[in-house]
Scaffold this motif. Structure first.
Motif, mmCIF file in Angstrom:
data_model
loop_
_atom_site.group_PDB
_atom_site.id
_atom_site.type_symbol
_atom_site.label_atom_id
_atom_site.label_comp_id
_atom_site.label_asym_id
_atom_site.label_seq_id
_atom_site.Cartn_x
_atom_site.Cartn_y
_atom_site.Cartn_z
ATOM 1 N N THR A 342 0.855 -1.181 0.000
ATOM 2 C CA THR A 342 0.000 0.000 0.000
ATOM 3 C C THR A 342 0.891 1.231 0.000
ATOM 4 O O THR A 342 1.697 1.427 0.923
ATOM 5 N N ILE A 343 0.741 2.056 -1.022
ATOM 6 C CA ILE A 343 1.576 3.247 -1.169
ATOM 7 C C ILE A 343 0.674 4.464 -1.185
ATOM 8 O O ILE A 343 -0.064 4.716 -2.153
ATOM 9 N N ASN A 344 0.704 5.216 -0.107
ATOM 10 C CA ASN A 344 -0.111 6.421 -0.007
ATOM 11 C C ASN A 344 0.422 7.502 -0.947
ATOM 12 O O ASN A 344 1.637 7.718 -1.040
ATOM 13 N N ASP A 345 -0.499 8.177 -1.630
ATOM 14 C CA ASP A 345 -0.117 9.316 -2.456
ATOM 15 C C ASP A 345 0.403 10.432 -1.548
ATOM 16 O O ASP A 345 -0.272 10.843 -0.600
ATOM 17 N N VAL A 346 1.604 10.899 -1.826
ATOM 18 C CA VAL A 346 2.247 11.864 -0.921
ATOM 19 C C VAL A 346 1.473 13.175 -0.850
ATOM 20 O O VAL A 346 1.218 13.708 0.237
#
Length: 445
Positions: A342-346
């Motif tokens: 899971t990669i959160n949008d910065v």
């Protein structure tokens, strides 16, 4: 589904050029309006939470949970579609021109027999998908998630004059086995329904006090693989081990050898976990069985590390069997239960956390390194949609403070049979934060 291990050596994915947005002058009015709604709704939301907690359903069995929360939003005016990707539900509310924002809750519980001692503890027992009789418990907080989801829907409907756009609420099945998000996407989630410009979710945190939230910019959660190993031998009498090939001893050797993958084959700066969570073999004290079954969870943050670990597991199993003159083990990687990182949008995460800091205070919005837990919410981000999952404090402040004292017991983790979130303040902050996050992305012109 979380296994806590801090990634202290992994740099956070931070982009200094993305500055936090300026303070929103309308935030105070929005927050006041949300709090006024919560003053009248909280008692009913807590009752809903207790009902959901007492009525947990395992992955792929979430029919009643889905029906209950679908009914809650349908009476608010949402257009509700059931049976999306199994027991998934999609609720859509159009409120003029503006962005489309998705808010997800998960529905499923875990095969855990509850030991919290709370008066609304689950007493449910069922057969799982493998035929095993098991207790069932919302040990990962999905009952809190569903309640906050319903509370957010109520607040946003009551405040329709303060935002504009299309709200898409989804109730997702089978998060705990990593298949629900994929099933909903394959069933046309972003084709049959409005494709979101942003996707948001919250998740309970069992080691954070109520009133606080935590977040990660960029990488938040790991890849998750499920591996099954069938260790083969030659059974016989326990008093005559020389006439057998003992798969119990071989399984023990494999378990120990597997620990060298992370400690000796993976770069120490690349976080990874190989855990044997289950071992089953034999029927009686004096019988050496023909086989032993192992179940593993594998966590990684890089695809290259994931590939190396999975190949190493097979190599180690084969080598151990050859050394014991045993048949070759069967190693199966269950790709159906693979969950990507899971990669959160910065940019989205920074904007959302900036708003939270304005009303929770800087000390109550905690940036944390990624953890080796897994969440299939990340699949929505893989489609190119900016996503943000944040973590909601659920622990009584006094208990949390006591846990920090020298020699104190560690607080129960997620998936523990003793995890008991504090309902009212957890739900209140959950609804507060999610409602403000949605409204911030959908301003009325």
């Amino acid at each position: 589904m979380f296994v806590y291990r801090s990634l202290g050596l992994l740099p956070l994915l931070a982009l200094a050029a993305l500055a936090a947005p300026a303070a929103d002058p309308a935030l105070a009015d929005r927050l006041k309006a949300v709090d006024k709604i919560l003053d009248t709704e909280t008692k009913d939301l807590v009752a809903l939470y207790q009902h959901l907690h007492m009525s947990p359903e395992l992955s792929l069995q979430e029919e009643k949970s889905a029906a209950r929360i679908a009914a809650e939003v349908k009476k608010l005016g949402f257009t509700v579609t059931p049976k999306v990707g199994g027991h998934g539900i999609v609720a859509v509310l159009k409120n003029g021109e503006g962005p489309t924002v998705l808010v997800r809750t998960d529905l499923d519980a875990l095969p855990v027999t509850e030991r919290t001692g709370v008066p609304y503890a689950s007493e449910i027992r069922v057969r799982d998908r493998f035929g095993n009789n098991t207790g069932v418990m919302h040990a990962c907080g999905h009952d809190v998630h569903m309640t906050c989801w319903v509370g957010t829907a109520r607040a946003l409907v009551a405040l329709k004059d303060k935002w504009a756009g299309t709200l898409v609420l989804i109730g997702q099945p089978a998060e705990e086995i990593g298949v629900g998000a994929r099933a909903m996407l394959e069933d046309g989630l972003f084709k049959r329904f409005p494709k979101p410009d942003y996707a948001l979710a919250l998740h309970c945190d069992s080691r954070l006090p109520v009133g606080q939230v935590a977040y990660s910019e960029g990488l938040a959660l790991a890849n998750v693989d499920t591996v099954d190993i069938l260790v083969k031998g030659k059974g016989g009498h326990g008093a005559s081990p020389h006439t057998t090939v003992d798969p119990v001893v071989l399984a023990a050797r494999i378990i120990l050898d597997l620990q060298t993958i992370v400690s000796r084959e993976v770069n120490p700066t690349d976080p990874a976990v190989v855990t044997v969570g289950s071992i089953h073999g034999g029927t009686k004290h004096n019988i050496i069985p023909n086989e032993v079954k192992l179940q593993l969870t594998v966590r990684s943050t890089k695809d290259s590390v994931r590939d190396h670990i999975l190949k190493a597991i097979t190599r180690i199993c084969k080598a151990a069997a050859q050394g014991a003159n045993a048949p070759e083990p069967e190693v199966k990687v269950d790709l159906e239960e693979f969950t990507p990182s899971t990669i959160n949008d910065v940019k989205l995460t920074r904007q959302t956390m900036a708003r939270f800091r304005e009303f929770l205070g800087d000390d109550n919005v905690k940036e944390r390194p990624p953890i080796m837990g897994g969440e299939d919410f990340g699949r929505y981000g893989k489609t190119g949609i900016p996503i943000c999952m944040y973590f909601l404090g659920t622990i009584d402040k006094d208990k949390y403070a006591a846990s920090l004292q020298p020699g104190a017991a560690i607080l129960p983790s997620m998936h523990s049979d003793s995890y008991a979130p504090l309902p009212e303040p957890s739900i209140r902050v959950g609804v507060q934060t999610m409602t403000i996050a949605v409204m911030d992305l959908m301003p009325r012109k």
